[in-house]
Design an enzyme around this catalytic site. Structure first.
Site, mmCIF file in Angstrom:
data_model
loop_
_atom_site.group_PDB
_atom_site.id
_atom_site.type_symbol
_atom_site.label_atom_id
_atom_site.label_comp_id
_atom_site.label_asym_id
_atom_site.label_seq_id
_atom_site.Cartn_x
_atom_site.Cartn_y
_atom_site.Cartn_z
ATOM 1 N N ASP A 35 0.448 21.597 22.002
ATOM 2 C CA ASP A 35 0.837 21.808 23.384
ATOM 3 C C ASP A 35 -0.442 22.036 24.193
ATOM 4 O OD1 ASP A 35 2.706 22.295 25.543
ATOM 5 O OD2 ASP A 35 2.176 24.406 25.353
ATOM 6 N N ASP B 48 -0.872 23.511 28.094
ATOM 7 C CA ASP B 48 -1.015 24.698 28.930
ATOM 8 C C ASP B 48 -0.631 25.950 28.142
ATOM 9 O OD1 ASP B 48 -1.662 26.130 31.146
ATOM 10 O OD2 ASP B 48 0.030 25.500 32.374
ATOM 11 N N ASP C 207 2.675 27.699 22.401
ATOM 12 C CA ASP C 207 2.722 29.086 22.863
ATOM 13 C C ASP C 207 4.114 29.499 23.320
ATOM 14 O OD1 ASP C 207 2.535 27.409 25.237
ATOM 15 O OD2 ASP C 207 2.196 29.264 26.363
#
Length: 369
Positions: A26, A28, A224
């Site tokens: 991922d 961001d 995240d």
């Protein structure tokens, strides 16, 4: 590959970068935050490449083209090619190409990334229902206005196939949280009473797109967010690494339901170069790095063992979460094996007391906490 098969193929003495052939990363909150790289990310990814781990940058953001994403990554010190970028726009376009004839006209409610992805699959992007439109695809762009949403609603109301790149309701910006593609999809849904087919994380088409483009055999999903990255990995039967540099807090991790629990937990992308047993989190594994977590009558307790009356010699790992990660893994192991309700305040208390002293409950961590 199923989670069970992945587990059977693990080399117990290996690092994650040695055990898995591709990291599906991922962006961001994992690789960068806004325009800045996450601390340690660039060096960790360079070392992963040096150890023959391939990288794929997987994003639900459909507004930017892979070339623009790759240029952004390279500009902040993380070399990437556009072939290594996988977007939800590409996953959405593949879904349409599988059900439409070549050169079919697709109404695009979105930005440049979605237009390019549609063309890449041999379809023709258009902006008006009156252009012999055969399907609708919708993705986020800051330039999507009422007219574009209305055009999409007219087409969806006629019963045309409708694919959404993703349905994340919010996106982070420099000024705070703003409406994401999910909010724009909701507007069309409210006007038509229909639901789209969704391509992006955590839905399987996104993972399939990443697998097809990378040729991965043993992928590791790195993210995240529990509700997109980790849930998406679980649905695909892949192992996952949660890094605590983004939106998920230690408390949210401890309280996560089974479908949102990662295989591993690390402070940041340096976890790719740590031994798998040190990072593993699983129900019943309530001892880690000298920490032991127990639950009595629904209340969480935490104890750190000592050698000759002193704290253990192991160097604690905190990361940006401000919590000793060995303590966090032990608390997760105890909580995930407990079948009844746990007092949430006791979880917050032990996490504060396992902090690093930087405003997160640090101090003397000897004995019972």
């Amino acid at each position: 590959m199923s989670t069970q098969a992945a587990t059977e193929n693990r080399v117990q003495a290996g690092t994650l970068a040695q055990m898995y052939d591709v990291a599906l990363l991922d962006l961001d909150g994992v690789v960068y935050v806004g325009e800045a790289p996450v601390e340690h990310a660039a060096q960790a990814l360079r070392e992963a490449r040096a150890r023959d781990m391939r990288l794929a940058f997987v994003t639900n953001n459909a507004s930017r083209t892979p070339a623009i994403v790759a240029a952004h990554l390279t500009r902040i010190g993380i070399h990437a090619s556009e072939q290594e970028v996988v977007t939800s726009a590409q996953a959405a376009a593949r879904l349409l190409a599988e059900q439409l004839p070549r050169d079919a006209r697709v109404l695009v409610v979105g930005g440049a990334g979605l237009h390019e992805a549609v063309r890449e699959r041999g379809l023709a992007p258009v902006t008006s229902l009156e252009e012999d439109t055969q399907a609708v695809v919708q993705g986020f762009s800051p330039d999507v206005d009422w007219r574009a949403l209305a055009e999409g609603a007219y087409a969806v109301a006629r019963g045309l196939p409708w694919v959404a790149s993703n349905i994340d309701r919010t996106i982070p910006t420099a000024r705070g949280v703003a409406p994401g593609n999910g909010a724009l999809v909701d507007a069309v849904r409210a006007a038509t009473g229909r639901d789209p087919v969704v391509a992006g994380k955590p839905e399987p088409p996104m993972h399939r797109e990443a697998m097809v483009r990378t040729g991965a055999h043993r992928p590791l999903v790195v993210g995240d967010r529990l509700d997109t990255d980790i849930d998406g990995a679980r649905r695909a039967g892949s192992d996952s690494l949660l890094v605590l540099t983004g939106v998920t807090s230690p408390e949210e991790l401890v309280m996560a339901p089974p479908q949102l629990r990662p295989t591993y937990v690390g402070a940041d992308l340096r976890a790719l170069h740590q031994q798998a047993p040190q990072l593993g989190v699983e129900p019943g594994r309530d001892q880690c790095g000298g920490w032991t977590a127990t639950i009595e009558a629904g209340t969480m307790h935490l104890h750190r063992s000592a050698v000759d009356g002193t704290d253990t010699d192991e160097v604690p790992e905190f990361g940006t979460s401000g919590v000793d990660l060995d303590a966090l893994r032990a608390v997760c192991g105890a909580a995930w094996a407990y079948r009844r309700e746990i007092d949430a305040e006791s979880i917050r208390r032990v996490l504060r007391m396992a902090g690093d002293g930087s405003g997160n409950g640090g101090g003397d961590r000897r004995g019972h906490l």
